[in-house]
Design a protein around this motif. Structure first.
Motif, mmCIF file in Angstrom:
data_model
loop_
_atom_site.group_PDB
_atom_site.id
_atom_site.type_symbol
_atom_site.label_atom_id
_atom_site.label_comp_id
_atom_site.label_asym_id
_atom_site.label_seq_id
_atom_site.Cartn_x
_atom_site.Cartn_y
_atom_site.Cartn_z
ATOM 1 N N PRO A 1 0.795 -1.234 0.000
ATOM 2 C CA PRO A 1 0.000 0.000 0.000
ATOM 3 C C PRO A 1 0.822 1.276 0.000
ATOM 4 C CG PRO A 1 0.043 -0.954 2.196
ATOM 5 C CD PRO A 1 0.734 -1.941 1.288
ATOM 6 N N GLY A 2 2.145 1.168 0.222
ATOM 7 C CA GLY A 2 2.940 2.377 0.406
ATOM 8 C C GLY A 2 2.768 2.901 1.827
ATOM 9 N N ARG A 3 3.510 3.925 2.155
ATOM 10 C CA ARG A 3 3.423 4.486 3.506
ATOM 11 C C ARG A 3 2.168 5.358 3.618
ATOM 12 N NH1 ARG A 3 5.267 8.842 6.851
ATOM 13 N NH2 ARG A 3 6.066 8.060 8.847
ATOM 14 N N LEU A 4 1.312 5.017 4.561
ATOM 15 C CA LEU A 4 0.039 5.716 4.718
ATOM 16 C C LEU A 4 -0.010 6.483 6.036
ATOM 17 C CD1 LEU A 4 -2.386 2.856 3.571
ATOM 18 C CD2 LEU A 4 -1.533 4.756 2.198
ATOM 19 N N ARG A 5 -0.779 7.565 6.015
ATOM 20 C CA ARG A 5 -1.091 8.285 7.256
ATOM 21 C C ARG A 5 -2.447 7.784 7.742
ATOM 22 N NH1 ARG A 5 0.848 12.664 9.509
ATOM 23 N NH2 ARG A 5 -1.186 13.652 9.800
ATOM 24 N N ILE A 6 -2.446 7.270 8.969
ATOM 25 C CA ILE A 6 -3.623 6.596 9.504
ATOM 26 C C ILE A 6 -4.080 7.296 10.778
ATOM 27 C CG2 ILE A 6 -4.511 4.419 10.419
ATOM 28 C CD1 ILE A 6 -2.378 3.020 8.657
ATOM 29 N N LEU B 1 5.024 -1.699 10.323
ATOM 30 C CA LEU B 1 5.035 -1.870 8.878
ATOM 31 C C LEU B 1 5.402 -0.589 8.132
ATOM 32 C CD1 LEU B 1 1.847 -4.109 8.553
ATOM 33 C CD2 LEU B 1 4.205 -4.804 8.037
ATOM 34 N N GLY B 2 5.637 0.493 8.875
ATOM 35 C CA GLY B 2 6.110 1.721 8.267
ATOM 36 C C GLY B 2 5.090 2.823 8.124
ATOM 37 N N HIS B 3 3.872 2.620 8.600
ATOM 38 C CA HIS B 3 2.841 3.635 8.473
ATOM 39 C C HIS B 3 2.896 4.617 9.642
ATOM 40 C CE1 HIS B 3 1.180 1.272 5.226
ATOM 41 N NE2 HIS B 3 1.154 0.208 6.010
ATOM 42 N N GLU B 4 2.410 5.799 9.397
ATOM 43 C CA GLU B 4 2.288 6.800 10.456
ATOM 44 C C GLU B 4 0.883 6.711 11.034
ATOM 45 O OE1 GLU B 4 2.650 11.637 11.233
ATOM 46 O OE2 GLU B 4 2.900 10.799 9.203
ATOM 47 N N ASP C 1 -5.959 15.122 5.662
ATOM 48 C CA ASP C 1 -4.718 14.869 6.396
ATOM 49 C C ASP C 1 -4.370 13.394 6.533
ATOM 50 O OD1 ASP C 1 -4.286 17.663 7.049
ATOM 51 O OD2 ASP C 1 -5.958 17.453 8.458
ATOM 52 N N PHE C 2 -5.350 12.523 6.315
ATOM 53 C CA PHE C 2 -5.127 11.091 6.526
ATOM 54 C C PHE C 2 -5.651 10.294 5.334
ATOM 55 C CE2 PHE C 2 -5.414 12.981 10.755
ATOM 56 C CZ PHE C 2 -4.254 12.492 11.352
ATOM 57 N N ASP C 3 -5.072 9.111 5.171
ATOM 58 C CA ASP C 3 -5.507 8.210 4.103
ATOM 59 C C ASP C 3 -6.574 7.238 4.577
ATOM 60 O OD1 ASP C 3 -3.464 9.024 2.077
ATOM 61 O OD2 ASP C 3 -2.098 8.257 3.620
ATOM 62 N N VAL C 4 -6.463 6.808 5.825
ATOM 63 C CA VAL C 4 -7.307 5.747 6.378
ATOM 64 C C VAL C 4 -7.615 6.087 7.824
ATOM 65 C CG1 VAL C 4 -7.418 3.259 6.947
ATOM 66 C CG2 VAL C 4 -6.229 4.004 4.887
ATOM 67 N N VAL D 1 -8.027 -2.679 0.813
ATOM 68 C CA VAL D 1 -7.727 -4.092 0.621
ATOM 69 C C VAL D 1 -6.224 -4.333 0.638
ATOM 70 C CG1 VAL D 1 -7.746 -5.888 -1.167
ATOM 71 C CG2 VAL D 1 -9.874 -4.746 -0.509
ATOM 72 N N SER D 2 -5.458 -3.457 0.026
ATOM 73 C CA SER D 2 -4.003 -3.588 0.042
ATOM 74 C C SER D 2 -3.460 -3.516 1.468
ATOM 75 C CB SER D 2 -3.375 -2.493 -0.817
ATOM 76 O OG SER D 2 -1.973 -2.562 -0.786
ATOM 77 N N LEU D 3 -3.986 -2.578 2.251
ATOM 78 C CA LEU D 3 -3.542 -2.439 3.638
ATOM 79 C C LEU D 3 -3.973 -3.646 4.464
ATOM 80 C CD1 LEU D 3 -2.205 -0.677 5.811
ATOM 81 C CD2 LEU D 3 -4.424 0.449 6.147
ATOM 82 N N ALA D 4 -5.204 -4.114 4.264
ATOM 83 C CA ALA D 4 -5.690 -5.286 4.993
ATOM 84 C C ALA D 4 -4.843 -6.515 4.672
ATOM 85 C CB ALA D 4 -7.154 -5.545 4.650
ATOM 86 N N ALA D 5 -4.477 -6.689 3.399
ATOM 87 C CA ALA D 5 -3.649 -7.826 3.005
ATOM 88 C C ALA D 5 -2.259 -7.746 3.629
ATOM 89 C CB ALA D 5 -3.552 -7.892 1.483
ATOM 90 N N GLN D 6 -1.718 -6.541 3.736
ATOM 91 C CA GLN D 6 -0.423 -6.366 4.392
ATOM 92 C C GLN D 6 -0.512 -6.784 5.863
ATOM 93 O OE1 GLN D 6 1.011 -2.325 5.177
ATOM 94 N NE2 GLN D 6 2.972 -2.865 4.235
ATOM 95 N N LEU D 7 -1.603 -6.398 6.531
ATOM 96 C CA LEU D 7 -1.799 -6.818 7.921
ATOM 97 C C LEU D 7 -1.936 -8.337 8.015
ATOM 98 C CD1 LEU D 7 -4.257 -4.118 9.304
ATOM 99 C CD2 LEU D 7 -2.025 -4.693 10.270
ATOM 100 N N GLU D 8 -2.650 -8.931 7.086
ATOM 101 C CA GLU D 8 -2.851 -10.384 7.124
ATOM 102 C C GLU D 8 -1.528 -11.121 6.982
ATOM 103 O OE1 GLU D 8 -6.311 -12.515 5.160
ATOM 104 O OE2 GLU D 8 -4.667 -13.020 3.787
ATOM 105 N N ARG D 9 -0.656 -10.649 6.103
ATOM 106 C CA ARG D 9 0.647 -11.303 5.937
ATOM 107 C C ARG D 9 1.455 -11.245 7.221
ATOM 108 N NH1 ARG D 9 0.039 -8.953 0.727
ATOM 109 N NH2 ARG D 9 1.123 -7.040 1.313
#
Length: 471
Positions: A256-261, A294-297, A373-376, A450-458
């Motif tokens: 997903p790349g680095r996301l602001r959450i 995982l590198g997200h803020e 300001d945020f992606d998710v 979905v990309s972020l959820a899959a990263q968490l699942e891995r």
């Protein structure tokens, strides 16, 4: 060579489709096992309203003929379940209600798309009456949680969630009008996707419950949920909402790349104060920790829900109940609480309903400002672990509302706004009960979620967990 019976409940949606395509099993074999397991579990688990044994086995035999002839389709011969609020030709649509309902003469659009993908619909799953409660029980008894017999799997898509969590089918469809996919997913260790409004057609409803209800998938893995969403997505020419198409299965394999959450524990407006169970708060905190690793803020921040949000939801949900009540063969069989809500719907179905729809764009702008300001947004899916299966039995309207809002105050705002949200599993309580958290996005953000959820699942591998069989 065929798969062993004990392996059946381990197969996911993509695994099952692959096994059929490469000839290591047959559709008749898989569909029969699914039906046998569902029938055997029915007295205790009670996931299904209807099992289509004769029709499903005939469809499976036809799928095997097509497979043997070299034909391929994404779900050709795969057993699937659907919630009993969508039409399957030849079957009634009771939507959790008592009474004798006529068989439908045509498939709903979403069922047409399942059939185009080759799926075999083994049955229709239980829902509470007209989908209005996050518990699955009614005149048919209680649907139980595969992880704990005394607990609810949630609702209103509780039958679909129980069927998938128990391994009776590899995936299923539910519907979400106030969290009804995400809530049972969170209480049964599943991935549940509430898509963008209009992403999946609700035809023959031009707009289900005045826009708050959407159809979405339940599965053990992000890939399976995403695949099912892709296959059923698309519009009917009569749909009121027709967003541009997106593909989400491909996003599973992308970082997903680095996301602001934004981490938000704020409970949206409800009539009385609510609290978040400490083990559910821990679930959000642990997920935030994983996301940072995982590198997200991840920053604590809340959407500007506002006090009028609940007043927007009420006319749409209650008027939707009244709309369904008028279709009942015998409305007198409805639960007194349903009848009271439908009466409220008659009162709110005029000017209040029109005002709520007119206010929606302003609410989107105000609440959506957080996405500048945020992606998710990361938030709880529920405020408590799954309650006892009989928590709504024998109580009145006021007490019912108290139980519901105490357990499930978090999911409904995204139904008003029409934006996507994904429940992902977040471990278990000290009592071994599943927990879940939401990843909430702005419009048309299913691929990112979905990309972020899959990263968490891995990282977390919730897909390896299975309930101990008791049913």
């Amino acid at each position: 060579m065929t798969t062993h019976a004990e392996d059946t409940r381990e197969l996911g949606l993509e695994d099952t489709a692959a096994a059929l395509a490469n000839g290591t099993t047959s559709s008749v074999d898989l569909v029969r096992r699914s039906l046998d397991a569902a029938e055997a579990s029915q007295p205790s688990l009670n996931a299904f309203r209807i099992l289509r044994r004769e029709a499903a086995l005939a469809e499976a035999a036809e799928a095997d003929r097509r497979l043997a002839a070299g034909e391929r389709a994404p779900l050709l011969g795969v057993p699937i379940a659907v919630k009993d609020d969508v039409d399957v030709a030849g079957e009634p649509t009771a939507f959790g209600c008592a009474g004798e309902f006529p068989a439908k003469t045509a498939d709903s659009e979403v069922v047409c798309r399942l059939r185009e993908a080759g799926a075999v619909i083994v049955g229709k799953t239980n829902s509470p009456e007209l989908g209005q409660w996050p518990f699955t029980g009614g005149s048919f008894g209680h649907t139980r949680n595969p992880w704990a017999a005394g607990r609810t799997p949630g609702g209103s898509s509780g039958g679909s969630a129980a069927a998938v969590a128990a391994g009776l089918v590899p995936a299923a469809l539910g519907s979400d009008g106030a969290g009804s996919v995400r809530i049972p997913a969170s209480w049964t260790n599943l991935v549940g996707i509430k898509p963008q409004r209009g992403r999946v057609s609700t035809w023959p409803e031009t707009e289900a419950f005045y826009g708050i209800t959407v159809i979405g998938p339940l599965a053990r893995t992000v890939a399976d949920a995403a695949l099912l969403l892709d296959l059923v997505s698309g519009s009917h020419e009569g749909d009121l909402h027709q967003p541009p198409p997106v593909t989400v299965r491909d996003a599973v394999d992308r970082e997903p790349g680095r996301l602001r959450i934004a981490l938000s524990l704020k409970i949206p407006y409800t009539a009385t104060p609510r609290t978040l169970h400490p083990e559910l708060k821990d679930a959000v905190g642990e997920t935030a920790h994983t996301l940072r690793k995982l590198g997200h803020e991840v920053v604590i921040a809340d959407p500007a829900y506002g006090l009028l949000l609940g007043l927007n939801f009420l006319p749409r949900s209650m008027a939707g109940l009244e709309q369904w009540r008028t279709r009942m063969p015998d409305p007198s069989l409805l639960d007194p609480r349903t009848q009271a809500n439908a009466r409220t719907g008659r009162l709110l179905g005029g000017l209040p309903l029109r005002a709520s729809r007119a206010a929606e764009p302003r609410m989107r702008r105000r609440i959506g400002a957080i996405f500048d300001d945020f992606d998710v947004i990361l938030a709880p899916s529920t405020a408590t672990p799954p309650p006892p299966v009989d928590a709504l039995d024998g109580i009145g309207q006021f007490e019912t509302d108290k139980v519901i809002t105490a357990a499930c105050p978090y999911t409904w705002p995204w139904n008003i706004l029409g934006w996507p949200s994904v429940n992902v599993p977040a471990g278990f309580t000290s009592d071994g009960l599943p927990r879940g958290v939401q990843l909430m996005g702005h419009h048309d953000t299913e691929p990112m979620l979905v990309s972020l959820a899959a990263q968490l699942e891995r990282e977390l591998r919730w897909d390896r967990e299975r309930p101990e069989q008791w049913w």
